[in-house]
Design a protein around this motif. Structure first.
Motif, PDB file in Angstrom:
ATOM      1  N   SER A  97      40.727  52.728  33.410  1.00 34.76           N
ATOM      2  CA  SER A  97      39.502  52.189  32.808  1.00 34.76           C
ATOM      3  C   SER A  97      39.789  50.908  32.047  1.00 34.76           C
ATOM      4  O   SER A  97      39.035  49.922  32.152  1.00 34.76           O
ATOM      5  N   GLN A  98      40.875  50.916  31.265  1.00 38.63           N
ATOM      6  CA  GLN A  98      41.226  49.705  30.512  1.00 38.63           C
ATOM      7  C   GLN A  98      41.522  48.542  31.450  1.00 38.63           C
ATOM      8  O   GLN A  98      41.091  47.407  31.224  1.00 38.63           O
ATOM      9  N   THR A  99      42.233  48.815  32.538  1.00 41.61           N
ATOM     10  CA  THR A  99      42.556  47.769  33.508  1.00 41.61           C
ATOM     11  C   THR A  99      41.286  47.221  34.152  1.00 41.61           C
ATOM     12  O   THR A  99      41.129  46.001  34.323  1.00 41.61           O
ATOM     13  N   TYR A 100      40.354  48.127  34.481  1.00 42.03           N
ATOM     14  CA  TYR A 100      39.112  47.702  35.137  1.00 42.03           C
ATOM     15  C   TYR A 100      38.222  46.913  34.179  1.00 42.03           C
ATOM     16  O   TYR A 100      37.707  45.849  34.519  1.00 42.03           O
ATOM     17  N   ILE A 101      38.041  47.440  32.966  1.00 45.52           N
ATOM     18  CA  ILE A 101      37.158  46.775  31.992  1.00 45.52           C
ATOM     19  C   ILE A 101      37.702  45.403  31.607  1.00 45.52           C
ATOM     20  O   ILE A 101      36.948  44.435  31.459  1.00 45.52           O
ATOM     21  N   TYR A 102      39.029  45.285  31.482  1.00 42.30           N
ATOM     22  CA  TYR A 102      39.652  44.007  31.122  1.00 42.30           C
ATOM     23  C   TYR A 102      39.731  43.063  32.314  1.00 42.30           C
ATOM     24  O   TYR A 102      40.146  41.898  32.152  1.00 42.30           O
ATOM     25  N   GLY A 103      39.372  43.540  33.512  1.00 43.47           N
ATOM     26  CA  GLY A 103      39.502  42.692  34.703  1.00 43.47           C
ATOM     27  C   GLY A 103      40.934  42.323  34.993  1.00 43.47           C
ATOM     28  O   GLY A 103      41.227  41.250  35.546  1.00 43.47           O
ATOM     29  N   ALA A 104      41.866  43.201  34.632  1.00 43.12           N
ATOM     30  CA  ALA A 104      43.294  42.897  34.777  1.00 43.12           C
ATOM     31  C   ALA A 104      43.779  43.024  36.215  1.00 43.12           C
ATOM     32  O   ALA A 104      44.968  42.833  36.473  1.00 43.12           O
ATOM     33  N   TYR A 105      42.879  43.321  37.154  1.00 45.50           N
ATOM     34  CA  TYR A 105      43.259  43.385  38.563  1.00 45.50           C
ATOM     35  C   TYR A 105      43.108  42.028  39.240  1.00 45.50           C
ATOM     36  O   TYR A 105      43.408  41.880  40.431  1.00 45.50           O
ATOM     37  N   GLU A 143      46.363  42.166  42.792  1.00 48.05           N
ATOM     38  CA  GLU A 143      45.769  43.133  43.716  1.00 48.05           C
ATOM     39  C   GLU A 143      46.707  44.308  43.996  1.00 48.05           C
ATOM     40  O   GLU A 143      46.282  45.465  43.991  1.00 48.05           O
ATOM     41  N   LEU A 144      47.974  43.999  44.247  1.00 50.84           N
ATOM     42  CA  LEU A 144      48.930  45.069  44.565  1.00 50.84           C
ATOM     43  C   LEU A 144      49.137  45.994  43.371  1.00 50.84           C
ATOM     44  O   LEU A 144      49.394  47.187  43.548  1.00 50.84           O
ATOM     45  N   LEU A 145      49.020  45.465  42.179  1.00 46.43           N
ATOM     46  CA  LEU A 145      49.150  46.280  40.978  1.00 46.43           C
ATOM     47  C   LEU A 145      48.030  47.318  40.927  1.00 46.43           C
ATOM     48  O   LEU A 145      48.258  48.503  40.630  1.00 46.43           O
ATOM     49  N   TRP A 146      46.804  46.886  41.255  1.00 46.27           N
ATOM     50  CA  TRP A 146      45.660  47.811  41.258  1.00 46.27           C
ATOM     51  C   TRP A 146      45.795  48.842  42.379  1.00 46.27           C
ATOM     52  O   TRP A 146      45.545  50.024  42.174  1.00 46.27           O
ATOM     53  N   VAL A 147      46.189  48.388  43.561  1.00 47.96           N
ATOM     54  CA  VAL A 147      46.311  49.296  44.709  1.00 47.96           C
ATOM     55  C   VAL A 147      47.364  50.366  44.427  1.00 47.96           C
ATOM     56  O   VAL A 147      47.146  51.564  44.684  1.00 47.96           O
ATOM     57  N   SER A 148      48.523  49.970  43.898  1.00 49.86           N
ATOM     58  CA  SER A 148      49.567  50.954  43.595  1.00 49.86           C
ATOM     59  C   SER A 148      49.103  51.922  42.510  1.00 49.86           C
ATOM     60  O   SER A 148      49.441  53.118  42.533  1.00 49.86           O
ATOM     61  N   HIS A 205      55.175  49.836  40.982  1.00 51.71           N
ATOM     62  CA  HIS A 205      54.130  49.420  40.050  1.00 51.71           C
ATOM     63  C   HIS A 205      54.713  48.587  38.914  1.00 51.71           C
ATOM     64  O   HIS A 205      54.177  47.523  38.563  1.00 51.71           O
ATOM     65  N   ILE A 206      55.824  49.054  38.354  1.00 54.93           N
ATOM     66  CA  ILE A 206      56.475  48.313  37.260  1.00 54.93           C
ATOM     67  C   ILE A 206      57.021  46.984  37.777  1.00 54.93           C
ATOM     68  O   ILE A 206      56.917  45.944  37.098  1.00 54.93           O
ATOM     69  N   PHE A 207      57.601  46.997  38.984  1.00 58.03           N
ATOM     70  CA  PHE A 207      58.143  45.758  39.559  1.00 58.03           C
ATOM     71  C   PHE A 207      57.037  44.709  39.741  1.00 58.03           C
ATOM     72  O   PHE A 207      57.198  43.545  39.358  1.00 58.03           O
ATOM     73  N   VAL A 208      55.915  45.139  40.335  1.00 56.57           N
ATOM     74  CA  VAL A 208      54.809  44.204  40.558  1.00 56.57           C
ATOM     75  C   VAL A 208      54.237  43.727  39.231  1.00 56.57           C
ATOM     76  O   VAL A 208      53.863  42.553  39.078  1.00 56.57           O
ATOM     77  N   PHE A 209      54.183  44.642  38.241  1.00 54.35           N
ATOM     78  CA  PHE A 209      53.669  44.259  36.918  1.00 54.35           C
ATOM     79  C   PHE A 209      54.552  43.195  36.280  1.00 54.35           C
ATOM     80  O   PHE A 209      54.056  42.203  35.734  1.00 54.35           O
ATOM     81  N   ARG A 210      55.876  43.411  36.339  1.00 56.06           N
ATOM     82  CA  ARG A 210      56.782  42.425  35.733  1.00 56.06           C
ATOM     83  C   ARG A 210      56.734  41.099  36.499  1.00 56.06           C
ATOM     84  O   ARG A 210      56.930  40.036  35.919  1.00 56.06           O
ATOM     85  N   LYS A 211      56.468  41.197  37.793  1.00 53.84           N
ATOM     86  CA  LYS A 211      56.396  39.972  38.598  1.00 53.84           C
ATOM     87  C   LYS A 211      55.138  39.177  38.258  1.00 53.84           C
ATOM     88  O   LYS A 211      55.186  37.939  38.122  1.00 53.84           O
ATOM     89  N   ALA A 212      54.005  39.879  38.110  1.00 48.55           N
ATOM     90  CA  ALA A 212      52.742  39.198  37.818  1.00 48.55           C
ATOM     91  C   ALA A 212      52.623  38.839  36.346  1.00 48.55           C
ATOM     92  O   ALA A 212      51.932  37.878  35.992  1.00 48.55           O
ATOM     93  N   GLY A 213      53.271  39.617  35.471  1.00 52.80           N
ATOM     94  CA  GLY A 213      53.158  39.398  34.041  1.00 52.80           C
ATOM     95  C   GLY A 213      51.935  40.076  33.459  1.00 52.80           C
ATOM     96  O   GLY A 213      51.015  40.466  34.183  1.00 52.80           O
ATOM     97  N   ALA A 214      51.933  40.225  32.142  1.00 46.07           N
ATOM     98  CA  ALA A 214      50.801  40.869  31.480  1.00 46.07           C
ATOM     99  C   ALA A 214      49.554  39.997  31.603  1.00 46.07           C
ATOM    100  O   ALA A 214      49.626  38.765  31.497  1.00 46.07           O
ATOM    101  N   ALA A 215      48.415  40.649  31.834  1.00 40.20           N
ATOM    102  CA  ALA A 215      47.167  39.900  32.015  1.00 40.20           C
ATOM    103  C   ALA A 215      46.653  39.335  30.701  1.00 40.20           C
ATOM    104  O   ALA A 215      45.989  38.299  30.677  1.00 40.20           O
ATOM    105  N   GLY A 216      46.931  40.035  29.596  1.00 44.55           N
ATOM    106  CA  GLY A 216      46.433  39.582  28.308  1.00 44.55           C
ATOM    107  C   GLY A 216      44.983  39.980  28.091  1.00 44.55           C
ATOM    108  O   GLY A 216      44.357  40.607  28.950  1.00 44.55           O
ATOM    109  N   PRO A 217      44.408  39.626  26.941  1.00 41.29           N
ATOM    110  CA  PRO A 217      43.015  39.992  26.643  1.00 41.29           C
ATOM    111  C   PRO A 217      42.046  39.265  27.564  1.00 41.29           C
ATOM    112  O   PRO A 217      42.372  38.235  28.145  1.00 41.29           O
ATOM    113  N   PHE A 218      40.819  39.800  27.687  1.00 37.92           N
ATOM    114  CA  PHE A 218      39.838  39.191  28.590  1.00 37.92           C
ATOM    115  C   PHE A 218      39.182  37.958  27.987  1.00 37.92           C
ATOM    116  O   PHE A 218      38.543  37.185  28.692  1.00 37.92           O
ATOM    117  N   ALA A 219      39.327  37.746  26.665  1.00 31.99           N
ATOM    118  CA  ALA A 219      38.702  36.595  26.006  1.00 31.99           C
ATOM    119  C   ALA A 219      39.770  35.614  25.560  1.00 31.99           C
ATOM    120  O   ALA A 219      40.908  35.992  25.273  1.00 31.99           O
TER     121      ALA A 219
END
Length: 471
Positions: free
Chosen positions: A99-107, A112-117, A199-213
């Motif tokens: 939910s947090q990932t979806y609401i923050y638009g972190a996908y 994309e691969l982070l969300w799919v995994s 999932h962790i590998f793709v996350f570290r590769k893409a980096g943290a999305a940060g806040p939506f604002a």
């Protein structure tokens, strides 16, 4: 030691990679759910290993071993409750994380691969819960799993084959438990480990999305490393999970019902809370329409969820600027809650169903309070009695069979339809009392067909010693 390890595996470099990850916009409580989910998963693995030390995956022994864990093993009830509540906690934390990932638009933005995994991991967690539910082999587990496997048979063309593969045949039995146990302990956890790593590998590769604002430059100025603030926030959730799960397991231990009885036509199966919406949904589809509700709609919904980052390609991440995405989220969440509440309301709105469910709950509580009763196997009891260290009792065993006592009381006194078991008689009566009852049966024994035993004093003493030894 630290220097020795650093020269060989680059320990300092590994720590810097793990702890110095930059977080745009700084550490936030909204980011704690991923680490909490990883902790709950590790907790499930550890408690599951200890439970597996005692568990026997067969229809003959599964329920007995779980009863032994619950009633006899030191802290066994606490450990089993911790594992049971942990499965619910895993579903809750995973839903919060998604939910947090979806609401923050972190996908968005190449995530994309982070969300799919993450979606695959959600499916695997639900599979872990489903395969583990059968393993206690009590009434609740048996009938709820029967409903679940029957639902699979609604899939056209391959449904019946899938059900037979899951059950190991047309009926549920030892092969069903064995297959669910292998899936729960080996296959699904292995897939979870693989997808967590990816999932962790793709996350570290893409980096943290940060806040939506906030604009890019502002977020860069507020960037801080993962350690120490975010680590402390993640540990705070871990501490809450430890305290919460521990208190639940200690003060509200999970009950265990009676062993599965497929012939019990009165039992009303109900799944765990996280499967209630699906259970309620299946009630609305019957006959030819079942293919729509069981296969087509769930498949389209799952594909839509997985395809979210490919459908929502905009760069806007603020929730109030994404009315369609947030409306869909509210609709799905509201539908799941409504279906779950509807199932609960229907159960308690029907007096007959409510009464039966209350009766089942009372029976589970009563069985859980009863002391552990081991399985009585004539073969193992006979083998143990042959090796009796007491020569007098060994002589009595021969007399027991020579006098045809086993014809009514069964081999090794396990009991038959003609006469009761003699197991534990030595704990209820003294040797003199047993001897007196054998020579002068009481009215109840005579009514059951018990004749008076007429033996020499030495033989009677041996027979009494054998009867008293039956445990």
């Amino acid at each position: 030691m630290r220097g020795w390890l650093d020269r060989r595996i680059g320990l300092d470099v590994l720590l810097r990679v793990a702890l110095d990850e930059p977080i745009p916009g700084g550490a936030r409580l909204a980011y704690i759910f991923g680490s909490g989910l990883l902790f709950v998963f590790l907790s499930q693995i550890i408690t599951g290993v200890f439970l597996a030390l005692y568990y026997v995956p067969s229809a003959d022994h599964a329920h007995t071993t779980v009863a032994y864990i619950t009633k006899s093993v030191t802290a066994g009830s606490f450990l089993r409750s911790l594992h049971s509540y942990g499965s619910s906690a895993m579903v809750v934390v995973l839903l919060l994380h998604l939910s947090q990932t979806y609401i923050y638009g972190a996908y968005k933005k190449r995530r994309e691969l982070l969300w799919v995994s993450g979606c695959v991991l959600f499916g695997l967690v639900m599979a872990m819960a489903f395969t583990g539910y059968l393993l206690p082999w009590d009434q609740r587990a048996y009938f709820a799993t029967a409903v679940g496997t029957n639902a699979v048979s609604e899939v056209p063309f391959i449904g019946e084959s899938l059900k037979r593969v899951m059950r190991g045949g047309t009926e549920m039995g030892t092969l069903t438990i064995s297959r669910f146990f292998v899936a729960h302990v080996f296959l699904v956890p292995a897939l979870i480990f693989a997808f967590v790593a990816s999932h962790i590998f793709v996350f570290r590769k893409a980096g943290a999305a940060g806040p939506f604002a906030g604009d890019g430059e502002d977020l860069k100025r507020k960037t801080e490393p993962f350690y120490p603030r975010q680590v402390l926030m993640d540990l705070s959730l871990t501490a809450l999970l430890i305290i919460g799960l521990g208190c639940l397991a200690f003060f509200f231990p999970v009950h265990l019902g009676k062993a599965a009885d497929p012939a019990d036509a009165q039992y009303i199966p109900r799944p765990e809370w996280y499967y209630l919406p699906i259970f309620q949904w299946l009630k609305y589809w019957h006959g030819a329409a079942s293919i729509v509700g069981v296969l087509i709609i769930p498949t389209l919904f799952a594909l839509a969820v997985v395809a979210v980052p490919f459908l929502d390609r905009g760069t806007e991440r603020r929730p109030w600027k994404r009315p369609i995405a947030m409306g869909a989220y509210i609709f799905v969440l509201g539908s799941l809650i409504t279906l779950g509440l509807r199932s609960h309301y229907e159960d308690h709105g029907d007096p007959g169903v409510a009464l039966q469910l209350a009766k089942q709950q009372a029976e589970e509580e009563e069985y859980t309070r009863k002391p552990f009763e081991p399985e009585l196997s004539a073969a193992t009891l006979a083998a143990a009695n042959v090796a009796l260290a007491d020569p007098l009792a060994a002589k009595g065993k021969g007399l027991f069979e020579a006098q045809s006592c086993n014809a009514c009381h069964g081999d090794s006194g396990v009991g038959t339809a003609a006469a009761p078991a003699l197991i534990g008689v030595g704990g209820k009566f003294s040797a003199d009392q047993i001897s007196e009852l054998l020579k002068h049966p009481n009215a109840k024994m005579i009514a059951g067909g018990m004749p008076a035993v007429d033996l020499p004093a030495d033989d009677l003493k041996a027979l009494v010693a054998y009867v008293a030894s039956l445990k």
